[in-house]
Design a protein around this motif. Structure first.
Motif, PDB file in Angstrom:
ATOM      1  N   ALA A   1      -0.161 -16.966  -6.641  1.00  0.00           N
ATOM      2  CA  ALA A   1       0.244 -16.143  -5.504  1.00  0.00           C
ATOM      3  C   ALA A   1      -0.341 -14.734  -5.613  1.00  0.00           C
ATOM      4  O   ALA A   1      -0.742 -14.137  -4.608  1.00  0.00           O
ATOM      5  N   VAL A   2      -0.397 -14.197  -6.824  1.00  0.00           N
ATOM      6  CA  VAL A   2      -1.030 -12.886  -7.033  1.00  0.00           C
ATOM      7  C   VAL A   2      -2.496 -12.964  -6.614  1.00  0.00           C
ATOM      8  O   VAL A   2      -3.015 -12.069  -5.921  1.00  0.00           O
ATOM      9  N   ILE A   3      -3.173 -14.025  -7.017  1.00  0.00           N
ATOM     10  CA  ILE A   3      -4.577 -14.222  -6.641  1.00  0.00           C
ATOM     11  C   ILE A   3      -4.715 -14.267  -5.124  1.00  0.00           C
ATOM     12  O   ILE A   3      -5.575 -13.603  -4.534  1.00  0.00           O
ATOM     13  N   ASP A   4      -3.846 -15.043  -4.478  1.00  0.00           N
ATOM     14  CA  ASP A   4      -3.935 -15.214  -3.022  1.00  0.00           C
ATOM     15  C   ASP A   4      -3.677 -13.909  -2.278  1.00  0.00           C
ATOM     16  O   ASP A   4      -4.379 -13.578  -1.310  1.00  0.00           O
ATOM     17  N   VAL A   5      -2.673 -13.164  -2.714  1.00  0.00           N
ATOM     18  CA  VAL A   5      -2.362 -11.889  -2.060  1.00  0.00           C
ATOM     19  C   VAL A   5      -3.539 -10.933  -2.192  1.00  0.00           C
ATOM     20  O   VAL A   5      -3.959 -10.291  -1.228  1.00  0.00           O
ATOM     21  N   CYS A   6      -4.090 -10.838  -3.407  1.00  0.00           N
ATOM     22  CA  CYS A   6      -5.208  -9.919  -3.644  1.00  0.00           C
ATOM     23  C   CYS A   6      -6.435 -10.336  -2.843  1.00  0.00           C
ATOM     24  O   CYS A   6      -7.135  -9.493  -2.276  1.00  0.00           O
ATOM     25  N   ALA A   7      -6.696 -11.644  -2.806  1.00  0.00           N
ATOM     26  CA  ALA A   7      -7.885 -12.136  -2.117  1.00  0.00           C
ATOM     27  C   ALA A   7      -7.787 -11.963  -0.610  1.00  0.00           C
ATOM     28  O   ALA A   7      -8.766 -11.645   0.063  1.00  0.00           O
ATOM     29  N   GLN A   8      -6.596 -12.169  -0.050  1.00  0.00           N
ATOM     30  CA  GLN A   8      -6.429 -12.147   1.401  1.00  0.00           C
ATOM     31  C   GLN A   8      -6.039 -10.782   1.951  1.00  0.00           C
ATOM     32  O   GLN A   8      -6.364 -10.452   3.089  1.00  0.00           O
ATOM     33  N   GLU A   9      -5.313 -10.000   1.155  1.00  0.00           N
ATOM     34  CA  GLU A   9      -4.810  -8.731   1.669  1.00  0.00           C
ATOM     35  C   GLU A   9      -5.326  -7.518   0.899  1.00  0.00           C
ATOM     36  O   GLU A   9      -5.172  -6.388   1.349  1.00  0.00           O
ATOM     37  N   GLY A  10      -5.928  -7.764  -0.280  1.00  0.00           N
ATOM     38  CA  GLY A  10      -6.418  -6.666  -1.101  1.00  0.00           C
ATOM     39  C   GLY A  10      -5.402  -6.266  -2.152  1.00  0.00           C
ATOM     40  O   GLY A  10      -4.187  -6.430  -1.960  1.00  0.00           O
ATOM     41  N   ILE A  11      -5.894  -5.738  -3.260  1.00  0.00           N
ATOM     42  CA  ILE A  11      -5.007  -5.357  -4.360  1.00  0.00           C
ATOM     43  C   ILE A  11      -4.016  -4.282  -3.934  1.00  0.00           C
ATOM     44  O   ILE A  11      -2.895  -4.213  -4.433  1.00  0.00           O
ATOM     45  N   GLY A  12      -4.427  -3.438  -2.999  1.00  0.00           N
ATOM     46  CA  GLY A  12      -3.527  -2.382  -2.528  1.00  0.00           C
ATOM     47  C   GLY A  12      -2.259  -2.916  -1.896  1.00  0.00           C
ATOM     48  O   GLY A  12      -1.249  -2.209  -1.831  1.00  0.00           O
ATOM     49  N   LYS A  13      -2.293  -4.158  -1.424  1.00  0.00           N
ATOM     50  CA  LYS A  13      -1.120  -4.771  -0.788  1.00  0.00           C
ATOM     51  C   LYS A  13      -0.283  -5.582  -1.767  1.00  0.00           C
ATOM     52  O   LYS A  13       0.742  -6.156  -1.380  1.00  0.00           O
ATOM     53  N   LEU A  14      -0.716  -5.621  -3.008  1.00  0.00           N
ATOM     54  CA  LEU A  14       0.022  -6.400  -3.995  1.00  0.00           C
ATOM     55  C   LEU A  14       1.365  -5.745  -4.295  1.00  0.00           C
ATOM     56  O   LEU A  14       1.439  -4.559  -4.599  1.00  0.00           O
ATOM     57  N   SER A  15       2.421  -6.528  -4.189  1.00  0.00           N
ATOM     58  CA  SER A  15       3.763  -6.041  -4.500  1.00  0.00           C
ATOM     59  C   SER A  15       4.608  -7.221  -4.946  1.00  0.00           C
ATOM     60  O   SER A  15       4.240  -8.394  -4.731  1.00  0.00           O
TER      61      SER A  15
END
Length: 210
Positions: free
Chosen positions: A25-39
């Protein structure tokens, strides 16, 4: 096997599977929304778990990100291990051909979140990631491929680990910025840096004396 042992193993499998879901899920969030959106919230929502369950596995999002980087590097090493196990004994040029092609493929299609790090412009994080890849790949090569080579040929470089580290990290950065670099050029860089170009047809006049 006792029932207690079965339950323990089942529990461990469940724990590992849930942790891997969070990493993915961390991979997917970073890939689709960018690391800045990781929470924590974005990851928990994607997994379909509570924030408290996330914290059961990771103290914070930074620890989850670091674990994900290692998870990504594990995939990189697995591909490298497969290459090493399928090398043809004595075919040094063939091994150079295949590792050069594999390296270019891995860098350009590197599994996990490496692409999103680059796109996100986090140069510090990406440099740290490349350093971790180079560290582990160099160590693996020194403990496997180099040991095999040294049984039959003289290793013509000093500071073997350091040389592999610089070679790998340099090639990763070069390939990322020169995506059209021919595999043959990568092969020659590897061969010449390791002083094994004499085992190739192009530079056979440089082959060490037996």
């Amino acid at each position: 096997m006792t029932e207690s042992t079965k339950r323990t193993r089942a529990s461990r499998h469940s724990y590992d599977a849930r942790r891997e879901e969070i990493l993915q899920a961390v991979i997917d969030v970073c890939a689709q929304e960018g690391i800045g959106k990781l929470s924590v919230s974005s990851v928990s929502k994607r997994v379909g778990c509570t924030r408290s369950l996330f914290y059961h596995y990771f103290p914070n999002k930074e620890d989850a990100l670091n674990a994900t980087l290692d998870y990504t590097i594990d995939a990189f090493i697995d591909r490298l291990r497969t290459w090493n196990e399928h090398r043809v004994f004595g075919d040094i040029e063939g091994a150079l051909d295949s590792i050069s092609e594999l390296l270019k493929t891995l860098v350009l299609e590197m599994p996990g979140i490496s692409g999103s790090i680059t796109v996100g412009g986090d140069a510090v994080l990406y440099t740290a990631f490349v350093n971790r890849v180079a560290e582990r790949c160099a160590r693996y090569m020194c403990e496997s491929t180099v040991v095999d080579f040294a049984q039959y040929h003289e290793v013509l470089i000093d500071n073997v680990f350091e040389t592999f580290y610089v070679l790998i990290s340099g090639l990763i950065l070069y390939i990322r910025s020169h995506r059209d670099v021919p595999v043959e050029v990568i092969k020659e860089i590897i061969a010449c840096t390791l002083h094994i170009e004499g085992y190739t047809e192009k530079y056979k006049d440089r082959r060490p004396e037996r």
